[in-house]
Design a protein around this motif. Structure first.
Motif, mmCIF file in Angstrom:
data_model
loop_
_atom_site.group_PDB
_atom_site.id
_atom_site.type_symbol
_atom_site.label_atom_id
_atom_site.label_comp_id
_atom_site.label_asym_id
_atom_site.label_seq_id
_atom_site.Cartn_x
_atom_site.Cartn_y
_atom_site.Cartn_z
ATOM 1 N N GLY A 1 -28.014 -11.555 -29.910
ATOM 2 C CA GLY A 1 -28.896 -10.419 -30.126
ATOM 3 C C GLY A 1 -28.373 -9.095 -29.630
ATOM 4 O O GLY A 1 -29.127 -8.121 -29.531
ATOM 5 N N CYS A 2 -27.086 -9.031 -29.326
ATOM 6 C CA CYS A 2 -26.484 -7.783 -28.835
ATOM 7 C C CYS A 2 -25.855 -7.019 -29.999
ATOM 8 O O CYS A 2 -25.209 -7.619 -30.861
ATOM 9 C CB CYS A 2 -25.414 -8.080 -27.785
ATOM 10 S SG CYS A 2 -26.004 -9.019 -26.364
ATOM 11 N N ALA A 3 -26.011 -5.729 -29.999
ATOM 12 C CA ALA A 3 -25.395 -4.883 -31.015
ATOM 13 C C ALA A 3 -24.047 -4.391 -30.510
ATOM 14 O O ALA A 3 -23.973 -3.720 -29.470
ATOM 15 C CB ALA A 3 -26.299 -3.692 -31.335
ATOM 16 N N VAL A 4 -22.971 -4.742 -31.213
ATOM 17 C CA VAL A 4 -21.638 -4.279 -30.834
ATOM 18 C C VAL A 4 -21.473 -2.840 -31.319
ATOM 19 O O VAL A 4 -21.508 -2.569 -32.518
ATOM 20 C CB VAL A 4 -20.548 -5.188 -31.435
ATOM 21 C CG1 VAL A 4 -19.163 -4.650 -31.089
ATOM 22 C CG2 VAL A 4 -20.708 -6.615 -30.915
ATOM 23 N N ILE A 5 -21.277 -1.909 -30.386
ATOM 24 C CA ILE A 5 -21.202 -0.481 -30.744
ATOM 25 C C ILE A 5 -19.845 0.128 -30.438
ATOM 26 O O ILE A 5 -19.606 1.292 -30.777
ATOM 27 C CB ILE A 5 -22.310 0.327 -30.035
ATOM 28 C CG1 ILE A 5 -22.165 0.245 -28.508
ATOM 29 C CG2 ILE A 5 -23.692 -0.150 -30.473
ATOM 30 C CD1 ILE A 5 -23.089 1.196 -27.755
ATOM 31 N N GLY A 6 -18.970 -0.607 -29.803
ATOM 32 C CA GLY A 6 -17.644 -0.082 -29.482
ATOM 33 C C GLY A 6 -16.618 -1.188 -29.484
ATOM 34 O O GLY A 6 -16.872 -2.283 -28.967
ATOM 35 N N ILE A 7 -15.446 -0.903 -30.068
ATOM 36 C CA ILE A 7 -14.424 -1.934 -30.242
ATOM 37 C C ILE A 7 -13.050 -1.376 -29.906
ATOM 38 O O ILE A 7 -12.690 -0.286 -30.345
ATOM 39 C CB ILE A 7 -14.399 -2.441 -31.698
ATOM 40 C CG1 ILE A 7 -15.709 -3.145 -32.053
ATOM 41 C CG2 ILE A 7 -13.221 -3.382 -31.943
ATOM 42 C CD1 ILE A 7 -15.805 -3.520 -33.526
ATOM 43 N N THR A 8 -12.283 -2.109 -29.115
ATOM 44 C CA THR A 8 -10.833 -1.981 -29.024
ATOM 45 C C THR A 8 -10.289 -3.412 -28.993
ATOM 46 O O THR A 8 -11.065 -4.360 -28.822
ATOM 47 C CB THR A 8 -10.344 -1.227 -27.767
ATOM 48 O OG1 THR A 8 -10.445 -2.095 -26.626
ATOM 49 C CG2 THR A 8 -11.115 0.058 -27.529
ATOM 50 N N PRO A 9 -8.990 -3.614 -29.150
ATOM 51 C CA PRO A 9 -8.473 -4.984 -29.086
ATOM 52 C C PRO A 9 -8.750 -5.692 -27.761
ATOM 53 O O PRO A 9 -8.733 -6.924 -27.719
ATOM 54 C CB PRO A 9 -6.968 -4.792 -29.304
ATOM 55 C CG PRO A 9 -6.872 -3.557 -30.142
ATOM 56 C CD PRO A 9 -7.949 -2.665 -29.610
ATOM 57 N N LEU A 10 -9.029 -4.953 -26.700
ATOM 58 C CA LEU A 10 -9.178 -5.567 -25.384
ATOM 59 C C LEU A 10 -10.614 -5.688 -24.898
ATOM 60 O O LEU A 10 -10.863 -6.337 -23.878
ATOM 61 C CB LEU A 10 -8.364 -4.779 -24.357
ATOM 62 C CG LEU A 10 -6.846 -4.959 -24.473
ATOM 63 C CD1 LEU A 10 -6.113 -3.965 -23.586
ATOM 64 C CD2 LEU A 10 -6.433 -6.376 -24.129
ATOM 65 N N PHE A 11 -11.573 -5.083 -25.574
ATOM 66 C CA PHE A 11 -12.961 -5.211 -25.115
ATOM 67 C C PHE A 11 -13.928 -4.902 -26.247
ATOM 68 O O PHE A 11 -13.561 -4.352 -27.291
ATOM 69 C CB PHE A 11 -13.248 -4.296 -23.915
ATOM 70 C CG PHE A 11 -13.122 -2.816 -24.180
ATOM 71 C CD1 PHE A 11 -14.116 -2.112 -24.857
ATOM 72 C CD2 PHE A 11 -12.019 -2.108 -23.732
ATOM 73 C CE1 PHE A 11 -14.000 -0.748 -25.083
ATOM 74 C CE2 PHE A 11 -11.893 -0.742 -23.955
ATOM 75 C CZ PHE A 11 -12.889 -0.059 -24.634
ATOM 76 N N ARG A 12 -15.189 -5.279 -26.011
ATOM 77 C CA ARG A 12 -16.299 -4.923 -26.888
ATOM 78 C C ARG A 12 -17.385 -4.288 -26.042
ATOM 79 O O ARG A 12 -17.701 -4.777 -24.950
ATOM 80 C CB ARG A 12 -16.862 -6.154 -27.617
ATOM 81 C CG ARG A 12 -15.899 -6.834 -28.586
ATOM 82 C CD ARG A 12 -15.492 -5.900 -29.709
ATOM 83 N NE ARG A 12 -14.734 -6.571 -30.757
ATOM 84 C CZ ARG A 12 -13.414 -6.689 -30.772
ATOM 85 N NH1 ARG A 12 -12.700 -6.232 -29.746
ATOM 86 N NH2 ARG A 12 -12.798 -7.262 -31.793
ATOM 87 N N LEU A 13 -17.971 -3.212 -26.552
ATOM 88 C CA LEU A 13 -19.101 -2.551 -25.908
ATOM 89 C C LEU A 13 -20.353 -2.910 -26.688
ATOM 90 O O LEU A 13 -20.371 -2.803 -27.920
ATOM 91 C CB LEU A 13 -18.901 -1.036 -25.903
ATOM 92 C CG LEU A 13 -20.031 -0.213 -25.265
ATOM 93 C CD1 LEU A 13 -20.053 -0.408 -23.754
ATOM 94 C CD2 LEU A 13 -19.881 1.273 -25.606
#
Length: 344
Positions: free
Chosen positions: A280-292
Motif C-alpha cells: 500500500g505504499c506509493a513509490v514517489i522516488g527512484i534511483t538504482p540504489l533506493f526507493r522513496l
C-alpha cells in the motif's frame, strides 16, 4: 553581505542533521527486535565490491604521490574525464562539501531542495546566506547554485541542457554551479556533466555509494584546473589513505563488476517496488540504489519494520516519506516481505 546577516542565517539551521545508518541508536530504541538488524536506511549498495588484497606498505607508510596519480587516472577513465589534473581525490565527498565554502567570499547560495541537507549546512557554517528553493529557475539568482542530481531522496533528475544553461548563467555572474552526482554511476553516461564539464561548474562524485564501501571514505571533485588546485590546498597533503587509494584504483577499473551490479540492482529495484506497492505504499522516488515512498501511515510502517529489526530512513520534515535501500540477500528479502505483510 554584512556579518550580522551571515550570523543570523547560520543560526537558523541546527548543527545536527539526521542521516541514515544510525543503527546503534535505532536498535537501542527497539531492544526486543530480532538480530541481526537489516539496515536499509542508507543509499549504499548492500552488496559491496570485493576488497582486493591490500599490500602491508599501504598501512605502514604515507601515501605516495604516484599512487594518487594512478587512482586519478582510474577515476578519469571511469568518469570519462580528459585530464586527471581536473580531478581532486578526497577522504569522502563530505570533506569536499566542507571545503568548498572556504573557496568563495561570503555569497548567496541557492540549494535545490528538498535534498541532502549537509550542502546547506556547510555553506551556512561558513557565513554564506543560503536559500532553499524548489524550482531550478530560482537557482540562477544566487552566486552559488547547488543541485544534487539525481537527487537524494526524491530521485529527481534534471536534464543536462537545464544544467548547462544554469552553468552559463553562473559564469556570466562570476558564480558557480555545484552538481553532486553521488548516485549517478548507474545512469546513462549523458546524465553526468563530468565528461564535458561546463564552465563555472564543479561535479562531485561519490565512491562509497555504488561500490558499497562507504567506510573507505573516498570521493572526487571534477572542476577546472585552477579550482582543483585550490581544493587540493584546502585538503592538504595525504588526504586519501593508502588503503583507500588501493581499493579505489582496483574498483574504478573493474568494468565487469559495475555492469553486473547495475543489472542486479535493476532486478532488485523492480522487486522492492512490487513489495512496497503490495503493502500500500506509493513509490514517489527512484534511483538504482533506493526507493522513496509516501504513505499517510509512514511512521507506523517504520515502527513495524523496526520491531522486525529492519531500519529504514525517516524524514522529520516530510513525515509521510520513507526511503528504502535494497536488501543484500534472500533471507533479508523474506524478512522484509514478512514485515511489510506482503509476499516475496
Amino acid at each position: 553581505m554584512n556579518d550580522d546577516r551571515a550570523t543570523s542565517t547560520r543560526s537558523e539551521t541546527p548543527e545536527a542533521i539526521l542521516h541514515g545508518g544510525d543503527l546503534h541508536a535505532v536498535s537501542g530504541r527497539y531492544p526486543d527486535a530480532p538480530q541481526p538488524w537489516i539496515d536499509l536506511s542508507t543509499g549504499i549498495n548492500a552488496v559491496p565490491y570485493p576488497v582486493p588484497e591490500i599490500p602491508p606498505s599501504a598501512w605502514q607508510r604515507l601515501p605516495a604521490k604516484s599512487e594518487e596519480r594512478i587512482l586519478l587516472t582510474a577515476a578519469a577513465a571511469r568518469y570519462r574525464v580528459a585530464s586527471r589534473d581536473t580531478i581532486v581525490a578526497a577522504p569522502g565527498t563530505q570533506a569536499l562539501l566542507q571545503s568548498l565554502p572556504r573557496l568563495r567570499p561570503r555569497s548567496t547560495v541557492a540549494v535545490l531542495a528538498p535534498t541532502y541537507e549537509e550542502h546547506a549546512l556547510c555553506w551556512r557554517r561558513c557565513g554564506h546566506q543560503v536559500h532553499l528553493v524548489d524550482d531550478a529557475d530560482a537557482l540562477a539568482h544566487a552566486d552559488i547554485a547547488v543541485v544534487v542530481n539525481p537527487n537524494n531522496p526524491t530521485g529527481r533528475l534534471l536534464p543536462r541542457d537545464v544544467l548547462v544553461r544554469l552553468a552559463a548563467a553562473q559564469r556570466r555572474r562570476d558564480g558557480l554551479l555545484i552538481v553532486d552526482e553521488a548516485f549517478v554511476d548507474l545512469y546513462p553516461a549523458n546524465a553526468s556533466l563530468a565528461a564535458d564539464l561546463p564552465p563555472a561548474t564543479i561535479v562531485l562524485r561519490s565512491f562509497g555509494k555504488v561500490y558499497g564501501l562507504a567506510g573507505v571514505r573516498l570521493g572526487f571533485a571534477i572542476s577546472s584546473a585552477d579550482i582543483a588546485t585550490r581544493l587540493r590546498g584546502e585538503l592538504g597533503p595525504w588526504a586519501v589513505s593508502g588503503p583507500a587509494l588501493a581499493v579505489g584504483t582496483a574498483a574504478l577499473a573493474d568494468d565487469a563488476w559495475l555492469a553486473q551490479t547495475g543489472a542486479r540492482l535493476a532486478r532488485d529495484g523492480q522487486r522492492i517496488e512490487a513489495l512496497l506497492e503490495n503493502a500500500g505504499c506509493a513509490v514517489i522516488g527512484i534511483t538504482p540504489l533506493f526507493r522513496l515512498i509516501a504513505s499517510p501511515i509512514a511512521a507506523g510502517i517504520a515502527d513495524r519494520l523496526a520491531c522486525h529489526g529492519i531500519h529504514v530512513r525517516r524524514f522529520p520534515a516530510q513525515p509521510t516519506w520513507l526511503r528504502f535501500g535494497l536488501p543484500s540477500h534472500e533471507g533479508d528479502w523474506e524478512r522484509l516481505a514478512q514485515a511489510l505483510g506482503s509476499s516475496s
